[in-house]
Design an enzyme around this catalytic site. Structure first.
Site, PDB file in Angstrom:
ATOM      1  N   VAL A 273     171.521  80.689  73.553  1.00  0.00           N
ATOM      2  CA  VAL A 273     172.154  80.780  72.241  1.00  0.00           C
ATOM      3  C   VAL A 273     171.326  81.554  71.229  1.00  0.00           C
ATOM      4  O   VAL A 273     171.842  81.988  70.195  1.00  0.00           O
ATOM      5  CB  VAL A 273     172.474  79.373  71.671  1.00  0.00           C
TER       6      VAL A 273
ATOM      7  N   SER B 205     172.912  66.874  61.688  1.00  0.00           N
ATOM      8  CA  SER B 205     172.135  65.642  61.868  1.00  0.00           C
ATOM      9  C   SER B 205     172.012  64.937  60.524  1.00  0.00           C
ATOM     10  O   SER B 205     172.003  65.589  59.466  1.00  0.00           O
ATOM     11  CB  SER B 205     170.736  65.970  62.408  1.00  0.00           C
TER      12      SER B 205
ATOM     13  N   TYR C 117     162.870  71.025  61.698  1.00  0.00           N
ATOM     14  CA  TYR C 117     164.125  70.595  62.325  1.00  0.00           C
ATOM     15  C   TYR C 117     165.136  70.151  61.270  1.00  0.00           C
ATOM     16  O   TYR C 117     166.305  70.567  61.291  1.00  0.00           O
ATOM     17  CB  TYR C 117     163.844  69.460  63.302  1.00  0.00           C
TER      18      TYR C 117
END
Length: 211
Positions: free
Chosen positions: A10, A99, A112
């Protein structure tokens, strides 16, 4: 249910485009796109496994770039390759898995969580561009799910992910972790006709973690 599996990186635009071209040639269209690549098992450009846990100032630059490549850039590259086909058909459903970390302060996950905040922002802004063209865009924000990796980290205080999970779980007002089926069920709803008017928002399924 007939299925076709195509291997792709990806984070590599050429790999992504080749995969999309293969699927279009085989099926004729891509009606639903679920961007779900990511997580702590990110892979670098040369195939090495990298970690997203740790103080930002101590994070290796190559690891930093690899986390961004998989968790944010990859989602954009896949969407960019698929979107023209959806716009041409005046129909499509894009579901981005973000998330709860994208909305919360959790130690050792600055990069992240920044990526996941980016996924949430991208979802909202892309929805504003393509909604009138028949394409809906929505996001899903999982919290802490019961997986083999989660159990392993929580059972070992020396694990690099232990502190992050410990703090994250303390924010969960439901008092338990989720199971993967609970997240999958929300994604299935968003992909169905019943979820056709959920657009431009990212739905939490994190047990109150960031709400």
């Amino acid at each position: 249910v007939p299925a076709r599996f195509v291997l792709a990186d990806v984070g590599d635009p050429d790999s992504v485009q080749a995969a999309v071209d293969d699927l279009i040639a085989h099926w004729g269209s891509i009606d639903i796109l679920i961007n779900n690549a990511g997580g702590s098992g990110s892979v670098g450009s040369t195939g090495e496994k990298v970690t997203q846990h740790g103080p930002f100032v101590e994070m290796d630059v190559e690891d930093l770039l690899a986390v961004v490549r998989v968790n944010l850039v990859g989602m954009m590259l896949v969407t960019r390759a698929v979107l023209p086909h959806m716009i041409s058909a005046a129909s499509g459903r894009i579901i981005n898995v973000a998330s709860e970390g994208g909305k919360a302060v959790i130690p050792d996950l600055a990069v992240y969580n920044a990526c996941k905040a980016g996924v949430i922002a991208f979802t909202r802004n892309l929805a504003g561009e393509v909604g009138v063209q028949g394409v809906t865009v929505a996001g899903v924000c999982p919290g802490i799910m019961v997986t083999e990796r989660t159990v392993q980290a929580l059972s070992d205080p020396s694990n690099r992910g232990f502190a992050s999970l410990d703090v994250g779980f303390a924010k969960v007002t439901a008092g338990r972790c989720s199971v993967t089926d609970e997240v999958a069920s929300l994604i299935a709803f968003l992909a169905s006709d019943a979820g056709s008017y959920v657009h431009g928002t990212s739905v939490s399924v994190g047990g109150g973690m960031a709400d």
